[in-house]
Enzyme design. Structure first.
Site, PDB file in Angstrom:
ATOM      1  N   ASN A   1       0.876  -1.178   0.000  1.00  0.00           N
ATOM      2  CA  ASN A   1       0.000   0.000   0.000  1.00  0.00           C
ATOM      3  C   ASN A   1       0.909   1.224   0.000  1.00  0.00           C
ATOM      4  O   ASN A   1       1.479   1.572   1.033  1.00  0.00           O
ATOM      5  CB  ASN A   1      -0.887  -0.052   1.258  1.00  0.00           C
ATOM      6  CG  ASN A   1      -1.680   1.223   1.459  1.00  0.00           C
ATOM      7  OD1 ASN A   1      -1.768   2.067   0.560  1.00  0.00           O
ATOM      8  ND2 ASN A   1      -2.268   1.369   2.634  1.00  0.00           N
TER       9      ASN A   1
ATOM     10  N   LYS B   1       0.192   4.275  -0.308  1.00  0.00           N
ATOM     11  CA  LYS B   1      -0.417   5.477   0.287  1.00  0.00           C
ATOM     12  C   LYS B   1      -0.148   6.680  -0.616  1.00  0.00           C
ATOM     13  O   LYS B   1      -0.058   6.523  -1.832  1.00  0.00           O
ATOM     14  CB  LYS B   1       0.086   5.662   1.727  1.00  0.00           C
ATOM     15  CG  LYS B   1      -0.105   4.393   2.566  1.00  0.00           C
ATOM     16  CD  LYS B   1       0.129   4.573   4.036  1.00  0.00           C
ATOM     17  CE  LYS B   1      -0.086   3.237   4.740  1.00  0.00           C
ATOM     18  NZ  LYS B   1       0.073   3.323   6.177  1.00  0.00           N
TER      19      LYS B   1
ATOM     20  N   HIS C   1      -9.411   1.230   4.822  1.00  0.00           N
ATOM     21  CA  HIS C   1      -8.128   1.378   5.527  1.00  0.00           C
ATOM     22  C   HIS C   1      -8.315   2.313   6.722  1.00  0.00           C
ATOM     23  O   HIS C   1      -9.103   3.254   6.667  1.00  0.00           O
ATOM     24  CB  HIS C   1      -7.075   1.938   4.563  1.00  0.00           C
ATOM     25  CG  HIS C   1      -5.703   1.911   5.165  1.00  0.00           C
ATOM     26  ND1 HIS C   1      -5.255   2.899   6.012  1.00  0.00           N
ATOM     27  CD2 HIS C   1      -4.709   1.000   5.080  1.00  0.00           C
ATOM     28  CE1 HIS C   1      -4.032   2.591   6.415  1.00  0.00           C
ATOM     29  NE2 HIS C   1      -3.682   1.443   5.864  1.00  0.00           N
TER      30      HIS C   1
ATOM     31  N   GLU D   1      -6.665   4.693   7.808  1.00  0.00           N
ATOM     32  CA  GLU D   1      -6.467   6.129   7.522  1.00  0.00           C
ATOM     33  C   GLU D   1      -7.705   6.725   6.873  1.00  0.00           C
ATOM     34  O   GLU D   1      -8.028   7.898   7.091  1.00  0.00           O
ATOM     35  CB  GLU D   1      -5.215   6.311   6.652  1.00  0.00           C
ATOM     36  CG  GLU D   1      -3.953   6.107   7.485  1.00  0.00           C
ATOM     37  CD  GLU D   1      -2.773   5.511   6.737  1.00  0.00           C
ATOM     38  OE1 GLU D   1      -2.746   5.574   5.499  1.00  0.00           O
ATOM     39  OE2 GLU D   1      -1.879   4.964   7.412  1.00  0.00           O
TER      40      GLU D   1
ATOM     41  N   GLU E   1      -5.433  -5.004  10.612  1.00  0.00           N
ATOM     42  CA  GLU E   1      -4.375  -4.024  10.850  1.00  0.00           C
ATOM     43  C   GLU E   1      -4.635  -3.294  12.160  1.00  0.00           C
ATOM     44  O   GLU E   1      -5.415  -2.338  12.196  1.00  0.00           O
ATOM     45  CB  GLU E   1      -4.345  -2.998   9.713  1.00  0.00           C
ATOM     46  CG  GLU E   1      -4.094  -3.599   8.361  1.00  0.00           C
ATOM     47  CD  GLU E   1      -3.524  -2.562   7.397  1.00  0.00           C
ATOM     48  OE1 GLU E   1      -2.368  -2.729   6.995  1.00  0.00           O
ATOM     49  OE2 GLU E   1      -4.218  -1.586   7.096  1.00  0.00           O
TER      50      GLU E   1
ATOM     51  N   GLY F   1       2.618   2.090  10.780  1.00  0.00           N
ATOM     52  CA  GLY F   1       3.575   3.178  10.620  1.00  0.00           C
ATOM     53  C   GLY F   1       4.294   3.563  11.902  1.00  0.00           C
ATOM     54  O   GLY F   1       4.948   4.597  11.977  1.00  0.00           O
TER      55      GLY F   1
ATOM     56  N   SER G   1       3.482  -2.358  10.298  1.00  0.00           N
ATOM     57  CA  SER G   1       4.937  -2.440  10.445  1.00  0.00           C
ATOM     58  C   SER G   1       5.510  -3.815  10.067  1.00  0.00           C
ATOM     59  O   SER G   1       6.428  -4.305  10.730  1.00  0.00           O
ATOM     60  CB  SER G   1       5.370  -2.042  11.860  1.00  0.00           C
ATOM     61  OG  SER G   1       4.948  -0.720  12.135  1.00  0.00           O
TER      62      SER G   1
HETATM   63  P1  PGA Z   1       2.939   0.136   7.652  1.00  0.00           P
HETATM   64  O1  PGA Z   1       1.466   0.387   7.039  1.00  0.00           O
HETATM   65  O2  PGA Z   1       3.445  -1.137   7.036  1.00  0.00           O
HETATM   66  O3  PGA Z   1       3.743   1.345   7.244  1.00  0.00           O
HETATM   67  O4  PGA Z   1       2.777   0.022   9.120  1.00  0.00           O
HETATM   68  C1  PGA Z   1       0.569  -0.665   6.881  1.00  0.00           C
HETATM   69  C2  PGA Z   1      -0.718  -0.159   6.303  1.00  0.00           C
HETATM   70  O5  PGA Z   1      -1.152   0.949   6.633  1.00  0.00           O
HETATM   71  O6  PGA Z   1      -1.351  -0.862   5.470  1.00  0.00           O
END
Ligand code: PGA
Length: 254
Positions: A9, A11, A95, A97, A167, A173, A213
């Site tokens: 992803n 983003k 997601h 976010e 998640e 992140g 992560s």
């Molecule tokens: P990350 O993000 O691997 O940077 O923690 C995962 C995600 O938001 O799908």
């Protein structure tokens, strides 16, 4: 046997040129990888260009969101037919976010899943608790509400076409990963819930990715868990060497 699926992803990162460069690199390095499904999810404006490179390769293409109507007066939105037209096979839905910053709810997630399925896109549906919910022992309640809300009204046949990404929001992140045991516990909870909502066969078919992560050095241990069938990867999907190593390490025999 559920095939491991690793999705990057990206983003809001990478220009079209940078996206093309990265995909060209991944194609070179991962050409021999047949045991793992690989997907990249660039920004909307890069989809068409990237699809010219992924077409006919072992790398799938996904978008990061969609709107549930096909067309009309919905300024700024992108629909399932357009994503198909741009060459996508997958779309991330719900997601954290999107939930946190853009007002996504279980009800909108539910509608978006319908639009994706109607147009032959594979939804990657994200669920996960925030830290306060985990700390107050509400993880399973939250996941249950999100899963039942997202898939309400969909048949077992629909469900078999859907991928779930668990998640935990506190791990996205942050460099903080759920331990393999913590992740497995929730993945098993989701699979047991699918047994109750559908049947054992359906629950055993659905792939459940972990996200938060994931890196090359923790991928193997996470993917070795019985109910973890892949990863949705943010940060570590943006660099060629890191993503290649992660995909290679994710290739575990179960
Ligand atoms: P990350 O993000 O691997 O940077 O923690 C995962 C995600 O938001 O799908």
């Amino acid at each position: 046997m559920r095939k491991i699926i690793i999705a990057g992803n990206w983003k809001l990162n990478k220009t079209i040129k940078e996206a093309v460069e990265l995909v060209n690199g991944l194609k070179q390095d991962l050409a021999q990888t047949k045991e793992v499904d690989i997907v990249v999810c660039p920004v909307y404006p890069a989809l068409s260009e990237v699809s010219k490179l992924t077409a006919g390769s072992n790398i799938g293409l996904g978008a990061q969101d969609l709107y549930w109507e096909d067309a009309g007066a919905f300024t700024g939105e992108v629909s399932a037919p357009l994503l198909k037209d741009a060459g996508c096979q997958y779309v991330i839905i719900g997601h954290s976010e999107r939930r946190q910053f853009f007002g996504e709810t279980d009800a909108t997630v539910n509608k978006k899943i319908g639009a994706a399925l109607k147009h032959g896109l594979t939804p990657i549906v994200c669920v996960g608790e925030v830290l306060a919910e985990r700390e107050s022992n509400k993880t399973f309640d939250v996941i249950k509400t999100q899963v039942t809300g997202a898939f309400s009204g969909y048949s077992a046949e629909d469900m078999k076409k859907i991928i779930i990404a668990y998640e935990p929001v506190w791990a996205i992140g942050t460099g903080k990963t759920a331990s393999p045991e913590q992740a497995q516990e929730v993945h098993k909870f989701i699979r047991d819930l699918l047994v109750k909502m559908y049947d054992v066969g359906t629950a055993q078919t659905v792939r459940i990715q972990y996200g938060g992560s994931v890196k090359s050095d923790n991928a193997r241990e996470l993917m070795s868990q019985p109910d973890i069938d892949g990863a949705l990867v943010g940060g570590a999907s943006l660099k060629r060497d890191q993503f290649v190593a992660l995909v290679q390490n994710a290739n575990v025999k179960k």
